[in-house]
Design an enzyme around this catalytic site. Structure first.
Site, PDB file in Angstrom:
ATOM      1  N   GLU A 207      -3.732   7.362  -4.158  1.00 43.57           N
ATOM      2  CA  GLU A 207      -3.694   6.119  -3.389  1.00 43.57           C
ATOM      3  C   GLU A 207      -3.433   4.952  -4.327  1.00 43.57           C
ATOM      4  O   GLU A 207      -4.171   4.740  -5.285  1.00 43.57           O
ATOM      5  CB  GLU A 207      -5.011   5.899  -2.650  1.00 43.57           C
ATOM      6  CG  GLU A 207      -5.001   4.638  -1.785  1.00 43.57           C
ATOM      7  CD  GLU A 207      -6.340   4.377  -1.111  1.00 43.57           C
ATOM      8  OE1 GLU A 207      -6.365   4.245   0.128  1.00 43.57           O
ATOM      9  OE2 GLU A 207      -7.353   4.318  -1.838  1.00 43.57           O
TER      10      GLU A 207
ATOM     11  N   TYR B 252       0.865  -1.186   0.000  1.00 38.34           N
ATOM     12  CA  TYR B 252       0.000   0.000   0.000  1.00 38.34           C
ATOM     13  C   TYR B 252       0.899   1.233   0.000  1.00 38.34           C
ATOM     14  O   TYR B 252       1.862   1.322   0.768  1.00 38.34           O
ATOM     15  CB  TYR B 252      -0.883   0.023   1.242  1.00 38.34           C
ATOM     16  CG  TYR B 252      -1.776   1.250   1.340  1.00 38.34           C
ATOM     17  CD1 TYR B 252      -3.041   1.260   0.776  1.00 38.34           C
ATOM     18  CD2 TYR B 252      -1.337   2.403   1.993  1.00 38.34           C
ATOM     19  CE1 TYR B 252      -3.864   2.374   0.865  1.00 38.34           C
ATOM     20  CE2 TYR B 252      -2.147   3.521   2.081  1.00 38.34           C
ATOM     21  CZ  TYR B 252      -3.406   3.511   1.515  1.00 38.34           C
ATOM     22  OH  TYR B 252      -4.199   4.620   1.596  1.00 38.34           O
TER      23      TYR B 252
END
Length: 406
Positions: free
Chosen positions: A207, A119
């Site tokens: 993101e 991530y």
């Protein structure tokens, strides 16, 4: 402004960020054609909506055992079948709420063999006023659970705007992802490219979930690839990026919020039943708080600004009344730059035009307040005046509860 995944990847690719090949599709035939352009033999068909959790989502029109909004396909016929089930149907995810979102676009990408998922995100840290990196070795669909259950696995650091991105920032990202050797170098490069994209587009958030390591094959070593991307932009900087306006998908936006943006109104839909029209963000927040203090809930945040015209006020009033959940309206205006008589004229014009059928409480104070009150009193409308904010909140809550009880 938010954009779709395929648009985000196309944008990031322009900055050199590594993404797998893929094509957008608006129909089943386009999805099949998109797959035909890819090397295969594995394809990924992804629903394009402005919400996360697509893979775990469910289509309302399909059975409970149907697959979600991200599906693997090994032939073009499987791509066709997946596209046929997705397009036009409503995908419900943890982020859409029960209403879900209709899928009108798909993204067909080349499948990759994934060795590890990470991530990585960039956002503006409001505490420091700087761009911050957020990195974790625990990428994938359950990043929210990681943040809740094992927050120590999420690493955050920011970048001093005076220096911009430096080599040590890239090394920090690689270290947070626990990468070494060539993959560490790739991580440093990807971090730099994402930072350049963030600054270059005035983004509010980028993101990447997942940022994946692909399996090494043949003479090709493991590679870092951006497999999913969510990008949002700072609306205050849109005037600097006219090229990005074409990426806006208005069908993904709340119709009332979209209408408000056309009139330069700050409007956010909420879950209550008392509509609010206020001038000034701080006063609007206080108004919503005092409504709740008196036992009700606001239906919206709406700031008409400090210098709104009669037409702007009329538009704001119409937007509030277009919400079927609204059972009463509280107008709270402190006239500084904004004149109370202008507000009053807008309220009267809008109320007459839409044939007001819900209770309306108005509190005016400040510039031209007496003239504003006179306009309201002479309007012939059933407007309840209030002396102060506390009085206004009590009156609108009492009016709404009386209407409901009746």
């Amino acid at each position: 402004m938010n954009i779709h995944e395929y648009q985000a990847k196309e944008l990031l690719a322009k900055f050199g960020v590594p993404v797998p090949a893929g094509h957008a599709a608006m129909s089943v035939d386009e999805a099949v054609a998109a797959a035909s352009k890819l090397p295969g033999p594995l394809y990924v068909v992804k629903a394009q909506i402005h919400a996360g959790g697509r893979g775990k989502g469910k289509f309302r029109e399909l059975g409970p055992d149907a697959k979600g909004g991200v599906r693997l396909a090994r032939t073009t016929e499987e791509v066709r079948a997946a596209a046929s089930e997705m397009l036009g149907n409503t995908l419900v995810t943890v982020q859409t709420g029960e209403a879900g979102k209709q899928v009108n676009r798909l993204y067909v990408t080349d499948g990759v063999d994934i060795a590890k998922e990470f991530y990585l995100a960039l956002l503006v840290d409001r505490a420091t006023g700087r761009i911050a990196f957020v990195a974790s070795t625990e990428g994938g669909m359950n990043i929210e659970d990681v943040a809740h259950d094992t927050p120590e696995k999420i690493h955050t650091f920011d970048v001093d705007p005076a220096t911009g991105f430096m080599p040590h920032h890239g090394r920090a990202v690689a270290a947070a992802l626990e990468l070494g050797g060539d993959l560490a170098k790739q991580a440093q490069k990807v971090a730099k490219l994402l930072y350049d994209a963030f600054v270059g587009t005035d983004a509010a958030q980028i993101e990447i979930n997942p940022l994946a390591v692909t399996e090494a094959s043949g003479d090709s070593g493991a590679k870092l690839l951006v497999l999913d991307a969510k990008v949002g932009f700072d609306s205050n900087a849109e005037f600097r990026h006219k090229d990005l306006e074409a990426l806006r998908d208005e069908t993904e936006e709340d119709p009332m919020e979209l209408e408000a943006s056309k009139h330069d109104l700050a409007y956010i839909k909420l879950d209550g039943n008392i509509g609010c029209m206020v001038n000034g963000a701080g006063l609007a927040m206080a108004t919503m708080d005092i409504i709740k203090l008196n036992g009700a809930f606001p239906a919206n945040f709406l700031d008409v600004g400090g210098g709104a015209s009669k037409e702007k006020v009329t538009a704001a009033f119409k937007i509030i009344l277009s919400d079927p959940a609204v059972e009463g309206i509280l107008v709270n205006i402190f006239g500084g730059i904004m004149r109370c008589d202008i507000i009053a004229e807008g309220i009267v014009a809008a109320a007459k035009e839409v044939q007001l059928s819900v209770p309306l409480v108005v509190r005016l104070e400040g510039t031209n307040v007496e003239e504003g009150k006179r306009i309201l009193a002479d309007s012939g409308l059933a407007i309840v005046p209030a002396n102060d904010l506390g009085d206004a909140a009590r009156k609108i809550v009492a009016e709404v509860k009386g209407t409901v009880d009746a």
